[in-house]
Scaffold this motif. Structure first.
Motif, mmCIF file in Angstrom:
data_model
loop_
_atom_site.group_PDB
_atom_site.id
_atom_site.type_symbol
_atom_site.label_atom_id
_atom_site.label_comp_id
_atom_site.label_asym_id
_atom_site.label_seq_id
_atom_site.Cartn_x
_atom_site.Cartn_y
_atom_site.Cartn_z
ATOM 1 N N GLU A 157 1.200 -1.259 -0.098
ATOM 2 C CA GLU A 157 0.076 0.223 -0.360
ATOM 3 C C GLU A 157 0.931 0.671 -0.024
ATOM 4 O OE1 GLU A 157 -3.396 0.131 -0.376
ATOM 5 O OE2 GLU A 157 -3.809 -2.067 -0.031
ATOM 6 N N ASN A 158 0.137 2.271 -0.646
ATOM 7 C CA ASN A 158 0.330 3.655 -0.569
ATOM 8 C C ASN A 158 -0.218 4.762 0.622
ATOM 9 O OD1 ASN A 158 3.734 3.275 -1.805
ATOM 10 N ND2 ASN A 158 2.224 3.226 -3.425
ATOM 11 N N ASP A 159 -0.895 3.736 1.707
ATOM 12 C CA ASP A 159 -0.985 4.952 2.302
ATOM 13 C C ASP A 159 -0.690 5.842 3.218
ATOM 14 O OD1 ASP A 159 -0.383 2.849 4.111
ATOM 15 O OD2 ASP A 159 -2.347 1.831 4.502
ATOM 16 N N PHE A 160 -1.578 6.481 4.215
ATOM 17 C CA PHE A 160 -0.687 7.788 4.741
ATOM 18 C C PHE A 160 0.183 7.335 5.302
ATOM 19 C CE2 PHE A 160 -0.907 10.072 9.164
ATOM 20 C CZ PHE A 160 -0.159 10.755 9.138
ATOM 21 N N PHE A 161 -0.221 5.676 6.175
ATOM 22 C CA PHE A 161 0.880 5.300 7.369
ATOM 23 C C PHE A 161 1.746 4.542 6.585
ATOM 24 C CE2 PHE A 161 -3.373 5.075 9.742
ATOM 25 C CZ PHE A 161 -2.742 5.877 11.257
ATOM 26 N N SER A 162 1.853 3.446 5.606
ATOM 27 C CA SER A 162 3.554 3.495 5.107
ATOM 28 C C SER A 162 4.188 4.803 4.314
ATOM 29 C CB SER A 162 2.663 2.235 3.527
ATOM 30 O OG SER A 162 1.541 1.739 4.076
ATOM 31 N N LEU A 163 3.718 5.758 3.967
ATOM 32 C CA LEU A 163 4.541 6.923 3.572
ATOM 33 C C LEU A 163 4.975 7.115 4.991
ATOM 34 C CD1 LEU A 163 1.852 8.719 1.264
ATOM 35 C CD2 LEU A 163 4.438 6.915 0.781
ATOM 36 N N SER A 164 3.919 7.029 6.137
ATOM 37 C CA SER A 164 5.146 8.027 6.916
ATOM 38 C C SER A 164 5.729 7.184 7.853
ATOM 39 C CB SER A 164 3.581 8.476 8.043
ATOM 40 O OG SER A 164 2.374 9.093 7.569
ATOM 41 N N ALA A 165 5.502 6.265 7.387
ATOM 42 C CA ALA A 165 6.209 5.102 8.703
ATOM 43 C C ALA A 165 7.091 5.459 7.176
ATOM 44 C CB ALA A 165 5.651 3.764 7.922
#
Length: 479
Positions: A157-165
């Motif tokens: 996924e390229n969602d908020f939490f993945s990008l933030s992680a």
């Protein structure tokens, strides 16, 4: 008057004769086909030192630098025909994805030739170590690439939490690299710090306040500015990307330092075997990807000198490396001038689909493509690619056409392979596996000498960042 009429009659007659001959000629050319196989001896020879094609004959090095693709289903013999003969015949250095450990049977013979062999076994300590963070200090783009690799193996996924992680990982990697002690600049310390931050944020906050550079401190405050619930979700996602390391003490130590230099590969023939259990290939995939990233970081740092050795890349089971090599299209496009010939080994071309539109560029940068029998859907494509030829039917003496090989004939190939050199006639070549060649069998049956055995080294332990001083500050004095 009659003479004039006769003259124009002759002119018209000649014109119509010419027109009919032209139509016949065009018709004959348009309905004939002359597809044929080329001469293998123009491409491969027993005297060359590049990639092996048929088990006995090899490409020359200039051609090998233009890369090779091998497409073969499981058990078709690609190791016996292309890989083993290449390793045993080459005078170049190599990096080999030897996930099953099968290819390491070449080591005794290589050692007998004076080749420097290195086995990086990710499942046990053998005295060989590789820290993926080496050489990344101050290189924010490389730090980001490592973070992307870790996340891509953890989440699609390229969602908020993945990008933030991903940002979180980059931040903590940058921090450990900036510390004065290089012994603590490793991914295990990154994992430990994020884990501590999730449970005891005040301890890590004090550490960063004391040790972080101004740039890192600004990024850390931005991360800490998230709500408690959001912050825990970000750190939990980052930890999941490193769980394969944090839960494996052996792998933590193997990745904590580097015991060899890729620079030596250019000066003396050196062969690196990267091994890990086949049954746990998905678990070790992030680390394997980071190993190859470490190599390519070195290889593209500067153009090799004229007398520098080539470093041949044996990318067996390439599909397991794709997640960790998102920019492989760029790598293979530039590999020739950096003298790092690529050998991509796949069970099916469709496995390159994660590269999307870049798939064609990767295939286009493989000058030689080899296909074994057993192909299904691909067999119909190869039938059209081979073309048709015209022959005379002996029974009725009529001219007919047929494909150079029908799809079913391609699927049923057993002792032959199809070789497609770019811009040249295709080849149909008989193969000779290594186990059918007495000289190669003897080389593969050699045993390691006692002095070649690498004893397991248990005296090295990973050095973790000392958090005790910052935990003590967190204690409240007694009333």
């Amino acid at each position: 008057m009659k003479e004039i009429i006769d003259f124009f009659s002759d002119v018209l007659s000649s014109f119509f004769d010419f027109l009919i001959e032209g139509i016949d000629s065009f018709s004959e050319k348009d309905h004939s086909a002359n597809a044929s196989f080329g001469d293998p001896s123009k491409l491969i020879s027993t005297n060359n030192k590049g990639w092996c094609v048929d088990g006995k004959r090899f490409l020359d090095m200039p051609t090998s630098r233009r890369n090779i693709l091998v497409v073969a289903g499981s058990g078709r013999g690609k190791s016996q025909v292309q890989i083993f003969p290449t390793i045993l015949n080459s005078v170049s250095s190599m990096v080999i994805n030897d996930n099953s450990g099968e290819l390491s049977s070449c080591i005794p013979y290589l050692n007998s030739k004076g080749v420097n062999t290195i086995v990086l076994n990710l499942s046990k300590k053998t005295g060989v170590y590789l820290n993926p963070l080496d050489g990344c200090k101050g290189d924010l783009s490389m730090i980001r690439k490592i973070s992307k690799t870790l996340m891509s193996n953890s989440s699609k996924e390229n969602d908020f939490f993945s990008l933030s992680a991903e940002d979180c990982l980059s931040l903590f990697i940058e921090f450990v690299l900036d510390l004065e002690s290089p012994q603590t600049a490793n991914l295990s310390n990154v994992y430990k710090l994020i884990l501590e931050y999730q449970g005891n944020p005040e301890v890590v906050e004090r550490l960063f306040a004391d040790k972080a550079s101004e740039a890192v401190w600004v990024k850390f405050k931005a991360l800490a500015g998230n709500s408690e619930k959001t912050l825990k979700s970000i750190t939990a996602t980052a930890l999941s990307a490193l769980s394969w390391l944090g839960d494996n003490p052996t792998l933590s130590e193997i990745t904590s330092q580097t015991s060899f230099s890729f620079e030596d590969f250019r000066k003396k023939q050196t062969v690196l075997f990267i091994q890990y259990p086949v049954s746990d290939a998905n678990f070790y995939a992030p680390m394997v990807s980071l190993v190859f990233q470490s190599f390519y970081r070195f290889a593209f740092a500067s153009l090799p000198k004229e007398d520098d050795l080539d470093i041949m890349m044996v990318l067996d089971e390439f599909s397991t490396l794709i997640a960790g090599l998102p920019d492989y299209s760029n790598i293979i496009s530039n590999s020739r001038k950096f003298k790092i010939p690529q050998c991509i080994v796949l069970q099916d071309e469709s496995l390159l689909s994660p590269y999307k539109e870049l798939k064609d560029n990767i295939l286009g940068n493989c000058f030689v493509k080899i296909y074994y029998g057993g192909q299904d859907k691909k067999a119909f494509e190869l039938e059209k690619l081979l073309g048709n030829y015209t022959y005379t039917d002996k029974e009725n003496n009529q001219q007919k056409q047929r494909p150079l090989l029908y799809a079913n004939e391609i699927r049923e190939m057993d002792n032959e392979i199809l070789v497609f050199p770019s811009g040249q006639k295709p080849l149909m070549v008989k193969i000779t596996p290594a186990y059918k060649q007495r000289s190669l069998r003897k080389k593969l049956e050699m045993k390691l000498l006692h002095e070649d055995l690498v004893e397991e080294q248990n005296n090295y332990s990973i050095l973790y960042i000392d958090l005790e001083p910052y935990q003590q500050k967190n204690q409240q004095p007694n009333d």
